[in-house]
Scaffold this active site. Structure first.
Site, PDB file in Angstrom:
ATOM      1  N   GLN A   1      -1.616   2.441   9.920  1.00 22.59           N
ATOM      2  CA  GLN A   1      -0.350   2.582   9.174  1.00 22.59           C
ATOM      3  C   GLN A   1       0.697   3.312  10.018  1.00 22.59           C
ATOM      4  OE1 GLN A   1      -3.375   3.170   7.881  1.00 22.59           O
ATOM      5  NE2 GLN A   1      -3.465   2.733   5.708  1.00 22.59           N
TER       6      GLN A   1
ATOM      7  N   ARG B   1       0.862  -1.185   0.000  1.00 28.18           N
ATOM      8  CA  ARG B   1       0.000   0.000   0.000  1.00 28.18           C
ATOM      9  C   ARG B   1       0.895   1.231   0.000  1.00 28.18           C
ATOM     10  NH1 ARG B   1       2.461   1.966   3.639  1.00 28.18           N
ATOM     11  NH2 ARG B   1       0.945   3.654   3.614  1.00 28.18           N
TER      12      ARG B   1
ATOM     13  N   LYS C   1      -4.711  10.020   3.108  1.00 28.63           N
ATOM     14  CA  LYS C   1      -5.326   9.140   4.115  1.00 28.63           C
ATOM     15  C   LYS C   1      -6.355   9.877   4.964  1.00 28.63           C
ATOM     16  CE  LYS C   1      -4.939   5.660   4.484  1.00 28.63           C
ATOM     17  NZ  LYS C   1      -5.947   4.766   3.859  1.00 28.63           N
TER      18      LYS C   1
ATOM     19  N   ASP D   1      -2.200  10.856  -2.199  1.00 28.21           N
ATOM     20  CA  ASP D   1      -2.602   9.790  -3.133  1.00 28.21           C
ATOM     21  C   ASP D   1      -2.992  10.355  -4.480  1.00 28.21           C
ATOM     22  OD1 ASP D   1      -3.038   8.595  -0.297  1.00 28.21           O
ATOM     23  OD2 ASP D   1      -2.882   6.923  -1.720  1.00 28.21           O
TER      24      ASP D   1
ATOM     25  N   ALA E   1       0.708   5.143  -2.202  1.00 27.48           N
ATOM     26  CA  ALA E   1       0.474   5.441  -3.620  1.00 27.48           C
ATOM     27  C   ALA E   1       1.642   5.038  -4.538  1.00 27.48           C
ATOM     28  CB  ALA E   1       0.124   6.920  -3.771  1.00 27.48           C
TER      29      ALA E   1
HETATM   30  C1  MRU Z   1       4.005   7.996   0.045  1.00 21.70           C
HETATM   31  S1  MRU Z   1       2.519   7.359   0.462  1.00 21.70           S
HETATM   32  C2  MRU Z   1       1.301   8.646   0.341  1.00 21.70           C
HETATM   33  C3  MRU Z   1      -0.051   8.107   0.551  1.00 21.70           C
HETATM   34  O1  MRU Z   1      -0.249   7.013  -0.284  1.00 21.70           O
HETATM   35  C4  MRU Z   1      -0.289   7.708   2.010  1.00 21.70           C
HETATM   36  O2  MRU Z   1      -0.280   8.876   2.785  1.00 21.70           O
HETATM   37  C5  MRU Z   1      -1.609   7.025   2.117  1.00 21.70           C
HETATM   38  O3  MRU Z   1      -2.639   7.647   2.215  1.00 21.70           O
HETATM   39  C6  MRU Z   1      -1.598   5.547   2.005  1.00 21.70           C
HETATM   40  O4  MRU Z   1      -2.865   4.979   2.087  1.00 21.70           O
HETATM   41  P1  MRU Z   1      -3.007   3.405   2.073  1.00 21.70           P
HETATM   42  O5  MRU Z   1      -4.483   3.174   2.242  1.00 21.70           O
HETATM   43  O6  MRU Z   1      -2.188   2.889   3.206  1.00 21.70           O
HETATM   44  O7  MRU Z   1      -2.527   2.935   0.718  1.00 21.70           O
END
Ligand code: MRU
Length: 356
Positions: free
Chosen positions: A207, A60, A259, A248, A62
């Site tokens: 996370q 997970r 997030k 994202d 982005a």
């Molecule tokens: C460098 S990662 C940036 C975003 O992807 C991160 O902040 C996020 O929201 C991740 O969400 P996730 O649901 O864990 O994939």
């Protein structure tokens, strides 16, 4: 087919943590659902397995989703039938595109892989060129993170060390290595400009608690974990000068999907006169969406909220609403840092020059 030795896409600036390894015949993903209890690697040999790993959040973040999907496309060419390879790879791309909706890096990577596919003359050609492109996407992401950390630390213009607060996990686990917002944290630490990083636990998937705290503790970067609801009280104390998050998808007007909880944090930061910075590679910018209203927001199963560690904590049959991203309006953001340069919001100076 011959087996190749693993490609590890990292360099001196990269810490130990690596979450994606390319083996040539397979991609290996560090299963993020099992961290921090267990460091378990999944070995995946086909695009369907990669799509499932993205959907189930074994991988997970982005940029990491985009990189994994690119490796998934490369694997689909290896698995394809000689007679119908182009169609099979296209089907794999469509399947991967269905895995998660919000992070635009997924669609960006798939589009780039499709462009290469369209130029391939044979399946053998596709096997090598798609793999090369996936490795390039991986390497470029790591390089972008290192460049963004330099730009961001310069833009912060710190005269003395400060504390920062971050949300979710934006580190080596979520990217091609080093991290976006956590890359900035690493750089601040390296430059002795970091007192402490507060890490929101990031309900419901945790996370922050499971991944960010693990990564930073491993690298001996001073981290304090806090419940999401404690962020206001922490900012009120005055020690935190910057909130630093990833993204994202960034719309053309500078609105940022990230997030769930990021928007609330931006409101809190503005109230407490704390600066708010978004750090994301150019592959996260989507100039085809005018504003955050047009960004698709993933909703996941209510069980993620109703259960905690596999144990039900909410009454049976209660309704649960679980959007896993929200949109922070550009006017609550001070800086958007990409490897192409820094955009000062809300004026949005630089956005169109950098991305059109
Ligand atoms: C460098 S990662 C940036 C975003 O992807 C991160 O902040 C996020 O929201 C991740 O969400 P996730 O649901 O864990 O994939």
């Amino acid at each position: 087919m011959t087996r190749q030795s693993p490609v590890t896409v990292h360099d001196k600036a990269d810490p130990d943590t690596v979450a994606i390894r390319w083996l040539g015949h397979a991609v290996q993903l560090l299963d993020q659902r099992r961290l921090p209890a267990e460091e378990h690697w999944l070995t995946i040999e086909g695009a369907a397995g990669v799509a499932q790993a993205i959907r189930d959040m074994a991988v997970r973040g982005a940029p990491a989703i985009g990189i994994s999907a690119a490796y998934g496309v490369a694997l689909s060419a290896r698995c394809a039938d000689e007679s119908d390879w182009q169609q099979e790879v296209r089907t794999a791309i469509d399947q991967l595109a269905e895995s998660r909706p919000t992070a635009v890096n997924l669609f960006w990577a798939l589009q780039r892989m499709r462009g290469v596919l369209d130029q391939c003359q044979s399946r053998t050609d596709a096997v090598s060129r798609l793999a090369e492109t996936a490795v390039t996407i991986h390497r470029e992401d790591l390089a972008a993170n290192i460049a963004m950390a330099d730009l961001a630390v310069d833009a912060m213009e710190l005269k003395k060390p400060c504390s920062v607060l971050t949300h979710c996990n934006t580190g080596a686990l979520a990217t091609g290595g080093y991290g976006t917002a956590l890359g900035v944290v690493r750089k601040l630490h390296q430059e002795r400009l970091l007192k402490r990083v507060y890490a929101d636990e990031t309900r419901p998937w945790l996370q922050g608690a499971r991944l960010t705290a693990w990564e930073l503790a491993r690298d001996r970067i001073p981290v304090t974990l806090n419940a999401d609801g404690a962020a206001a009280a922490i900012l009120a104390k005055g020690d935190v000068k910057w909130v630093i998050v990833g993204a994202d998808r960034i719309a053309a007007n500078g609105d940022v999907a990230n997030k769930i909880g990021t928007y609330g944090l931006a409101v809190l930061a503005r109230h407490h006169k704390v600066k708010f910075m978004v750090v994301a590679p150019a592959s996260t910018v989507d100039m085809s969406v005018a504003s955050g209203r047009d960004i698709p927001i993933e909703e996941r199963a209510g069980d993620e909220i109703c259960q905690f560690g596999g144990i039900r904590v909410a009454p049976e049959k209660v309704d649960a609403f679980n959007p896993v991203f929200d949109v922070t309006p550009a006017d609550l953001i001070d800086l958007i840092v990409t490897e192409r340069g820094v955009v000062h919001t809300p004026e949005m100076t630089g956005m169109h020059q950098l991305f059109e």
